[in-house]
Design a protein around this motif. Structure first.
Motif, PDB file in Angstrom:
ATOM      1  N   ALA A   1       3.344  10.672 -18.149  1.00  0.00           N
ATOM      2  CA  ALA A   1       2.977   9.252 -18.208  1.00  0.00           C
ATOM      3  C   ALA A   1       1.594   9.071 -18.018  1.00  0.00           C
ATOM      4  O   ALA A   1       1.038   8.506 -18.908  1.00  0.00           O
ATOM      5  CB  ALA A   1       3.600   8.397 -17.281  1.00  0.00           C
ATOM      6  N   GLU A   2       0.746   9.729 -17.215  1.00  0.00           N
ATOM      7  CA  GLU A   2      -0.562   9.652 -17.122  1.00  0.00           C
ATOM      8  C   GLU A   2      -0.985  10.331 -18.287  1.00  0.00           C
ATOM      9  O   GLU A   2      -2.310   9.816 -18.816  1.00  0.00           O
ATOM     10  CB  GLU A   2      -1.154  10.539 -15.754  1.00  0.00           C
ATOM     11  N   THR A   3      -0.778  11.399 -18.638  1.00  0.00           N
ATOM     12  CA  THR A   3      -1.089  12.177 -19.943  1.00  0.00           C
ATOM     13  C   THR A   3      -1.269  11.407 -21.252  1.00  0.00           C
ATOM     14  O   THR A   3      -2.224  11.355 -21.891  1.00  0.00           O
ATOM     15  CB  THR A   3      -0.469  13.470 -20.057  1.00  0.00           C
ATOM     16  N   PHE A   4      -0.036  10.536 -21.428  1.00  0.00           N
ATOM     17  CA  PHE A   4      -0.191   9.596 -22.348  1.00  0.00           C
ATOM     18  C   PHE A   4      -0.730   8.367 -22.072  1.00  0.00           C
ATOM     19  O   PHE A   4      -0.443   7.338 -23.077  1.00  0.00           O
ATOM     20  CB  PHE A   4       1.458   9.698 -22.822  1.00  0.00           C
ATOM     21  N   ASN A   5      -1.096   7.957 -20.939  1.00  0.00           N
ATOM     22  CA  ASN A   5      -1.819   6.642 -20.540  1.00  0.00           C
ATOM     23  C   ASN A   5      -0.584   5.666 -20.670  1.00  0.00           C
ATOM     24  O   ASN A   5      -0.914   4.547 -21.216  1.00  0.00           O
ATOM     25  CB  ASN A   5      -3.006   6.544 -21.629  1.00  0.00           C
ATOM     26  N   MET A   6       0.448   6.167 -20.133  1.00  0.00           N
ATOM     27  CA  MET A   6       1.619   4.837 -20.224  1.00  0.00           C
ATOM     28  C   MET A   6       1.800   4.420 -18.863  1.00  0.00           C
ATOM     29  O   MET A   6       1.615   5.083 -17.851  1.00  0.00           O
ATOM     30  CB  MET A   6       2.943   5.617 -20.986  1.00  0.00           C
ATOM     31  N   ASN A   7       2.360   3.293 -18.694  1.00  0.00           N
ATOM     32  CA  ASN A   7       2.942   2.923 -17.528  1.00  0.00           C
ATOM     33  C   ASN A   7       4.075   3.474 -17.063  1.00  0.00           C
ATOM     34  O   ASN A   7       4.945   3.506 -17.891  1.00  0.00           O
ATOM     35  CB  ASN A   7       3.019   1.154 -17.639  1.00  0.00           C
ATOM     36  N   LEU A   8       4.026   3.855 -15.818  1.00  0.00           N
ATOM     37  CA  LEU A   8       5.049   4.965 -15.438  1.00  0.00           C
ATOM     38  C   LEU A   8       6.201   3.994 -14.983  1.00  0.00           C
ATOM     39  O   LEU A   8       7.493   4.581 -15.402  1.00  0.00           O
ATOM     40  CB  LEU A   8       4.535   5.614 -14.104  1.00  0.00           C
ATOM     41  N   VAL A   9       6.201   2.767 -14.421  1.00  0.00           N
ATOM     42  CA  VAL A   9       7.262   2.110 -14.215  1.00  0.00           C
ATOM     43  C   VAL A   9       7.895   1.659 -15.390  1.00  0.00           C
ATOM     44  O   VAL A   9       9.179   1.470 -15.429  1.00  0.00           O
ATOM     45  CB  VAL A   9       6.932   0.937 -13.294  1.00  0.00           C
ATOM     46  N   SER A  10       7.219   1.243 -16.189  1.00  0.00           N
ATOM     47  CA  SER A  10       7.721   0.896 -17.590  1.00  0.00           C
ATOM     48  C   SER A  10       8.621   1.986 -18.245  1.00  0.00           C
ATOM     49  O   SER A  10       9.688   1.529 -18.697  1.00  0.00           O
ATOM     50  CB  SER A  10       6.706   0.309 -18.591  1.00  0.00           C
ATOM     51  N   ALA A  11       8.082   3.250 -18.091  1.00  0.00           N
ATOM     52  CA  ALA A  11       8.883   4.218 -18.689  1.00  0.00           C
ATOM     53  C   ALA A  11      10.226   4.454 -17.976  1.00  0.00           C
ATOM     54  O   ALA A  11      11.403   4.746 -18.537  1.00  0.00           O
ATOM     55  CB  ALA A  11       8.104   5.495 -18.732  1.00  0.00           C
ATOM     56  N   ALA A  12      10.082   4.301 -16.600  1.00  0.00           N
ATOM     57  CA  ALA A  12      11.278   4.264 -15.659  1.00  0.00           C
ATOM     58  C   ALA A  12      12.302   3.252 -15.933  1.00  0.00           C
ATOM     59  O   ALA A  12      13.495   3.257 -16.053  1.00  0.00           O
ATOM     60  CB  ALA A  12      10.921   4.505 -14.520  1.00  0.00           C
ATOM     61  N   LEU A  13      11.737   2.116 -16.287  1.00  0.00           N
ATOM     62  CA  LEU A  13      12.594   0.904 -16.438  1.00  0.00           C
ATOM     63  C   LEU A  13      13.304   0.818 -17.977  1.00  0.00           C
ATOM     64  O   LEU A  13      14.322   0.382 -17.986  1.00  0.00           O
ATOM     65  CB  LEU A  13      12.018  -0.370 -16.357  1.00  0.00           C
ATOM     66  N   ASN A  14      12.404   1.164 -18.885  1.00  0.00           N
ATOM     67  CA  ASN A  14      12.872   0.973 -20.339  1.00  0.00           C
ATOM     68  C   ASN A  14      13.171   2.350 -21.177  1.00  0.00           C
ATOM     69  O   ASN A  14      13.534   2.165 -22.265  1.00  0.00           O
ATOM     70  CB  ASN A  14      11.940   0.201 -20.904  1.00  0.00           C
ATOM     71  N   GLY A  15      13.025   3.576 -20.685  1.00  0.00           N
ATOM     72  CA  GLY A  15      13.147   4.834 -21.489  1.00  0.00           C
ATOM     73  C   GLY A  15      14.434   5.040 -22.080  1.00  0.00           C
ATOM     74  O   GLY A  15      14.578   5.313 -23.254  1.00  0.00           O
ATOM     75  N   GLY A  16      15.363   5.076 -21.086  1.00  0.00           N
ATOM     76  CA  GLY A  16      16.780   5.515 -21.623  1.00  0.00           C
ATOM     77  C   GLY A  16      16.916   6.881 -21.480  1.00  0.00           C
ATOM     78  O   GLY A  16      16.079   7.741 -21.202  1.00  0.00           O
ATOM     79  N   GLU A  17      18.303   7.225 -21.932  1.00  0.00           N
ATOM     80  CA  GLU A  17      18.933   8.643 -21.869  1.00  0.00           C
ATOM     81  C   GLU A  17      18.739   9.409 -20.519  1.00  0.00           C
ATOM     82  O   GLU A  17      18.759  10.507 -20.707  1.00  0.00           O
ATOM     83  CB  GLU A  17      18.166   9.176 -23.069  1.00  0.00           C
TER      84      GLU A  17
END
Length: 340
Positions: free
Chosen positions: A269-285
């Motif tokens: 997530a840091e590599t992609f400059n993405m919000n980590l919590v958003s990835a955990a909340l909304n990523g899926g699969e």
């Protein structure tokens, strides 16, 4: 490598070729592949049925998804739905739409993955269908399971003050997908590219070869715990929380610092400059289990390996709230996977 054309066997010959070595695991399977319908006998237990449809270009990309992994995943995601009802998957039917670019060896790979999943989870493949497809590969699997009447768990049973619990960790499958998509674009047009995925094996496996949480269901059984509600995390934690909230007519309060996230997920997530919590909340699969239990079971559930208490159920008028690390409150939004 040259591929054997499917027309050399025909539809029925292909079905026989793919299913002739299948073994049955359950006494409830009276008749499997080979007749107009499978025959199942469950006696005094309730029957659970779930279906998933996977479309090439929508649910998977064969640029980086091996066919055997695709077969395995397509079966496992169905098993997960049955476990999310606190049940046991017992049989599946498999229907496949095949375009002209696939040969018999390709379909064998898909079935090898499906059969491996059936062996790992003790599920019987009892039927299905094959057809030609003009739009790529299509896989549709129906899973039939069983559950005891008093233990089947719905989304609608959560009560005020119940604890919200989730198994495993979240966001890894989504970050694995981001990594695969990046490499696909970086190496676009290059033949036989071999990207370096060292140190990222966990997030890739979570995307390409997920597992259903049979172990959590078995652990709950051993501990004599019947959740008040349960759902699998297929479309993202936020979406699943909203399903429980709506079906149970309840509010939800979860805490950011309690959401379980793996180290590789955080690094990516840091590599992609993405919000980590958003990835955990909304990523899926992720195919983890989200469930609720009465408050009085706190110590028992807190001691369960692989389970994290992330919040609790509130009155419906309080809404669905995420409490940040600084104590601030944010209204949750369901932003998970949408297929339409």
């Amino acid at each position: 490598m040259s591929k054997t054309e499917i027309s050399t066997l025909g539809e029925f010959g292909l079905i026989r070729h793919l299913t002739e070595k299948i073994k049955m695991h359950h006494r409830s399977t009276l008749k499997g592949v080979g007749d107009d319908a499978a025959v199942l006998d469950y006696h005094d237990k309730k029957t659970l049925v779930s279906t998933d449809l996977l479309l090439e270009g929508i649910h998977f990309d064969l640029t980086y998804v091996p066919l055997k992994h695709l077969g395995y995943k397509s079966a496992v995601v169905n098993f997960s739905d049955i476990y999310a009802m606190n049940g046991k998957p017992c049989q599946i039917t498999v229907s496949i739409g095949i375009s002209g670019r696939f040969g018999i060896e390709d379909i064998e790979e898909i079935y090898a993955g499906i059969n491996h999943a059936c062996e790992v989870y003790g599920v019987d493949l009892v039927g299905g269908d094959t057809s030609s497809s003009l739009t790529g590969l299509v896989i549709c699997i129906t899973c039939i399971g069983e559950g005891e009447t008093s233990k089947i768990t719905y989304r609608s049973g959560a009560k005020e003050n119940d604890l919200l619990c989730v198994s495993g960790d979240l966001g890894a499958a989504y970050m694995g997908l981001q990594l695969l998509e990046r490499e696909k674009h970086v190496f676009k047009g290059e033949a036989d590219f071999r990207p370096d995925f060292s140190g990222k094996e966990y997030i890739l496996e979570r995307q390409l070869k997920p597992e259903a949480r049979r172990d959590i269901v078995e652990m709950l059984e051993r501990e004599n715990i019947v959740p008040t509600s349960m759902i699998d995390v297929s479309d993202g934690l936020s979406s699943e929380l909203f399903h429980i909230s709506k079906e149970s007519n309840a509010g939800i309060r979860i805490f950011e610092d309690r959401i379980p996230i793996d180290y590789q997920t955080a690094v990516m997530a840091e590599t992609f400059n993405m919000n980590l919590v958003s990835a955990a909340l909304n990523g899926g699969e992720d195919y983890e289990l989200l469930f609720t239990v009465p408050l009085g079971l706190h110590d028992k559930v807190d001691a369960m390996k692989g389970v994290k208490i992330i919040g609790h159920i509130t009155k419906p008028e309080y809404g669905n709230i995420l409490v940040g690390r600084d104590g601030g409150e944010i209204k949750l939004k369901a932003q998970g996977w949408r297929s339409l």
